[in-house]
Design a protein around this motif. Structure first.
Motif, PDB file in Angstrom:
ATOM      1  N   GLY A   6       0.814  -1.193   0.000  1.00  0.00           N
ATOM      2  CA  GLY A   6       0.000   0.000   0.000  1.00  0.00           C
ATOM      3  C   GLY A   6       0.846   1.240   0.000  1.00  0.00           C
ATOM      4  O   GLY A   6       1.838   1.340  -0.702  1.00  0.00           O
ATOM      5  N   ILE A   7       0.492   2.189   0.859  1.00  0.00           N
ATOM      6  CA  ILE A   7       1.136   3.493   0.816  1.00  0.00           C
ATOM      7  C   ILE A   7       2.485   3.517   1.525  1.00  0.00           C
ATOM      8  O   ILE A   7       3.260   4.445   1.380  1.00  0.00           O
ATOM      9  N   GLY A   8       2.810   2.455   2.291  1.00  0.00           N
ATOM     10  CA  GLY A   8       4.042   2.478   3.087  1.00  0.00           C
ATOM     11  C   GLY A   8       5.278   2.118   2.307  1.00  0.00           C
ATOM     12  O   GLY A   8       6.078   1.302   2.738  1.00  0.00           O
ATOM     13  N   ILE A   9       5.475   2.732   1.170  1.00  0.00           N
ATOM     14  CA  ILE A   9       6.599   2.390   0.313  1.00  0.00           C
ATOM     15  C   ILE A   9       7.922   2.828   0.915  1.00  0.00           C
ATOM     16  O   ILE A   9       8.937   2.147   0.772  1.00  0.00           O
ATOM     17  N   LEU A  10       7.942   3.955   1.606  1.00  0.00           N
ATOM     18  CA  LEU A  10       9.185   4.418   2.215  1.00  0.00           C
ATOM     19  C   LEU A  10       9.758   3.357   3.126  1.00  0.00           C
ATOM     20  O   LEU A  10      10.937   3.010   3.040  1.00  0.00           O
ATOM     21  N   ALA A  11       8.940   2.804   3.995  1.00  0.00           N
ATOM     22  CA  ALA A  11       9.412   1.811   4.951  1.00  0.00           C
ATOM     23  C   ALA A  11       9.914   0.564   4.252  1.00  0.00           C
ATOM     24  O   ALA A  11      10.957   0.013   4.593  1.00  0.00           O
ATOM     25  N   VAL A  12       9.173   0.091   3.241  1.00  0.00           N
ATOM     26  CA  VAL A  12       9.584  -1.117   2.531  1.00  0.00           C
ATOM     27  C   VAL A  12      10.933  -0.923   1.859  1.00  0.00           C
ATOM     28  O   VAL A  12      11.838  -1.734   2.005  1.00  0.00           O
ATOM     29  N   VAL A  13      11.084   0.154   1.109  1.00  0.00           N
ATOM     30  CA  VAL A  13      12.312   0.344   0.349  1.00  0.00           C
ATOM     31  C   VAL A  13      13.501   0.524   1.267  1.00  0.00           C
ATOM     32  O   VAL A  13      14.596   0.038   0.988  1.00  0.00           O
ATOM     33  N   GLY A 167      14.751  -1.947 -10.336  1.00  0.00           N
ATOM     34  CA  GLY A 167      13.540  -1.383 -10.909  1.00  0.00           C
ATOM     35  C   GLY A 167      12.992  -0.222 -10.116  1.00  0.00           C
ATOM     36  O   GLY A 167      12.493   0.764 -10.686  1.00  0.00           O
ATOM     37  N   VAL A 168      13.055  -0.326  -8.788  1.00  0.00           N
ATOM     38  CA  VAL A 168      12.591   0.766  -7.924  1.00  0.00           C
ATOM     39  C   VAL A 168      13.397   2.031  -8.203  1.00  0.00           C
ATOM     40  O   VAL A 168      12.841   3.135  -8.297  1.00  0.00           O
ATOM     41  N   THR A 242       3.611  11.392  -7.006  1.00  0.00           N
ATOM     42  CA  THR A 242       3.021  10.238  -7.686  1.00  0.00           C
ATOM     43  C   THR A 242       3.850   8.970  -7.499  1.00  0.00           C
ATOM     44  O   THR A 242       3.407   7.873  -7.842  1.00  0.00           O
ATOM     45  N   LEU A 243       5.046   9.116  -6.947  1.00  0.00           N
ATOM     46  CA  LEU A 243       5.956   7.979  -6.845  1.00  0.00           C
ATOM     47  C   LEU A 243       5.425   6.851  -5.954  1.00  0.00           C
ATOM     48  O   LEU A 243       5.544   5.674  -6.334  1.00  0.00           O
ATOM     49  N   PRO A 244       4.841   7.131  -4.790  1.00  0.00           N
ATOM     50  CA  PRO A 244       4.328   6.022  -3.973  1.00  0.00           C
ATOM     51  C   PRO A 244       3.343   5.130  -4.714  1.00  0.00           C
ATOM     52  O   PRO A 244       3.403   3.908  -4.601  1.00  0.00           O
ATOM     53  N   GLY A 245       2.441   5.722  -5.485  1.00  0.00           N
ATOM     54  CA  GLY A 245       1.485   4.913  -6.230  1.00  0.00           C
ATOM     55  C   GLY A 245       2.155   4.039  -7.273  1.00  0.00           C
ATOM     56  O   GLY A 245       1.789   2.867  -7.460  1.00  0.00           O
ATOM     57  N   LYS A 246       3.133   4.592  -7.965  1.00  0.00           N
ATOM     58  CA  LYS A 246       3.860   3.817  -8.976  1.00  0.00           C
ATOM     59  C   LYS A 246       4.587   2.639  -8.336  1.00  0.00           C
ATOM     60  O   LYS A 246       4.584   1.511  -8.848  1.00  0.00           O
ATOM     61  N   ALA A 248       3.868   1.207  -5.505  1.00  0.00           N
ATOM     62  CA  ALA A 248       2.916   0.247  -4.956  1.00  0.00           C
ATOM     63  C   ALA A 248       2.567  -0.814  -5.990  1.00  0.00           C
ATOM     64  O   ALA A 248       2.521  -2.013  -5.691  1.00  0.00           O
ATOM     65  N   ASP A 249       2.309  -0.384  -7.228  1.00  0.00           N
ATOM     66  CA  ASP A 249       1.992  -1.337  -8.288  1.00  0.00           C
ATOM     67  C   ASP A 249       3.190  -2.236  -8.585  1.00  0.00           C
ATOM     68  O   ASP A 249       3.035  -3.433  -8.839  1.00  0.00           O
ATOM     69  N   TYR A 250       4.391  -1.668  -8.525  1.00  0.00           N
ATOM     70  CA  TYR A 250       5.586  -2.404  -8.916  1.00  0.00           C
ATOM     71  C   TYR A 250       5.919  -3.522  -7.928  1.00  0.00           C
ATOM     72  O   TYR A 250       6.357  -4.610  -8.334  1.00  0.00           O
ATOM     73  N   ILE A 251       5.724  -3.279  -6.639  1.00  0.00           N
ATOM     74  CA  ILE A 251       6.163  -4.260  -5.640  1.00  0.00           C
ATOM     75  C   ILE A 251       5.003  -5.011  -4.997  1.00  0.00           C
ATOM     76  O   ILE A 251       5.166  -5.656  -3.967  1.00  0.00           O
ATOM     77  N   GLU A 252       3.850  -4.981  -5.629  1.00  0.00           N
ATOM     78  CA  GLU A 252       2.642  -5.524  -5.008  1.00  0.00           C
ATOM     79  C   GLU A 252       2.798  -6.953  -4.520  1.00  0.00           C
ATOM     80  O   GLU A 252       2.287  -7.323  -3.470  1.00  0.00           O
ATOM     81  N   ASP A 253       3.486  -7.797  -5.258  1.00  0.00           N
ATOM     82  CA  ASP A 253       3.586  -9.214  -4.897  1.00  0.00           C
ATOM     83  C   ASP A 253       4.818  -9.529  -4.048  1.00  0.00           C
ATOM     84  O   ASP A 253       5.115 -10.694  -3.808  1.00  0.00           O
TER      85      ASP A 253
END
Length: 322
Positions: A6-13, A167-168, A242-246, A248-253
């Motif tokens: 979801g929106i927590g891309i900062l934490a994941v990356v 990719g990120v 717009t980067l978080p949304g992009k 999110a789709d890239y790392i969904e799985d």
């Protein structure tokens, strides 16, 4: 359990970035470790789900408004090669990251390749290896990290596959970094200390993975590299809404988490709105990097200095009650 991005891309990356750097010329681990029987280093008493820590005759209670989320970067072999605890003070709206070195040593129940178990002092990274679902493995690592933190409880976890770093970086339009050390010139002569460069694709992986394997203890030196990358990635997040949304789709799985979308969103917003500073808000678990012989070979080993760690834990998570 929930698998989502979801929106927590900062934490994941942040978690994924650090994991990649440990893959190059890494140890071929055998077996796995479970940590459910590991006891905390200091007395911890459970009180309605919040630990009470006793230190030097004083009693400290966990701050209810401070949340601890474990962020894990998982390598292709299933090891937890990147471990961060995101410390979100919801009252003060601050976010700090406490890095747990993957070579941190603690006693765990190890499951061998033959399915046998034994008590060993081994690397925390192995807590995620071995059989089980992604959720079961993540819970094992949560238990190991809680033991290293003297029983301080983890509220939620998030684990991500590290394979998408290239990719990120490209999705973000390249990651701007200041080259932090002279060692990187061994990877690329153009990477001179103090130079500003922009990392794309495989160069991003090379930047955060490189270390001189002839030198002991270089995993700690490489922290400068992943801090530089995190700073650049954070800059891109602030520049491009717009980067978080992009991403999110890239790392969904590639994400396993027990966080709800609302909880994950709060953690991200804390980082974006509170003035998160990678230079001062990324902390390292206090300890000493040494080497030791294991199974006939010599490996890096990190031993936590609990005398230095406990004041850090008290400052991050607890309040004095007596």
């Amino acid at each position: 359990m929930k698998r989502w991005a979801g929106i927590g891309i900062l934490a994941v990356v942040i978690a994924l970035v650090v994991a990649v750097m440990f893959l190059i010329n890494g140890r071929e681990e055998s077996g796995s470790a479970e940590s459910g029987e590991q006891e905390a280093y200091v007395p911890v008493e459970e009180d309605s789900g919040n630990g009470t820590l006793i230190w030097q005759g004083e009693t400290y209670k966990r701050n209810a408004h401070v949340k601890a989320d474990l962020l894990m970067g998982i390598d292709p072999k299933g090891a937890a090669d990147a471990l961060f605890v995101a410390v979100h003070d919801t009252a003060r709206n601050t976010l700090k990251l406490l890095m747990i070195p993957r070579d941190s040593m603690l006693e765990m129940t190890e499951v061998t390749a033959e399915g046998k178990t034994r008590q060993v002092v081994t690397h925390v990274t192995l807590s995620h290896s071995g059989p089980g679902t992604p959720e079961e493995k993540a819970k094992r690592t949560v238990g190991a990290v809680e033991a290293l933190l003297c029983g301080t409880g983890i509220d939620h976890y998030m684990a991500g596959d590290i394979s998408m770093i290239a990719g990120v970086s490209d999705l973000a339009g390249g990651i701007p970094v200041i080259v932090p050390n002279e060692e990187l010139m061994k990877a690329d002569p153009a990477w001179k200390k103090g130079e500003r460069i922009v990392l794309h694709g495989s160069d991003a992986e090379r930047f955060i993975r490189f270390r001189d394997i002839e030198t002991d203890g270089t995993p700690l030196l490489r922290m400068d590299q992943h801090k530089a990358y995190i700073a650049g990635f954070y800059q891109r997040l602030r520049e491009d809404k717009t980067l978080p949304g992009k991403l999110a789709d890239y790392i969904e799985d590639a994400v396993t988490s027990d966080m709800s979308k609302g909880e994950d969103e709060k953690m991200l917003l804390a980082g974006l709105l509170c003035g998160f500073d990678p230079e001062k808000d990324i902390l390292i678990l206090p300890g000493e990097m040494t080497t030791g012989e294991e199974d006939g070979a010599v490996y890096d080993q990190f031993f936590v200095n609990y005398e230095e760690e406990i004041p850090v834990l008290l400052d991050l998570f607890y309040r004095k009650v007596s």
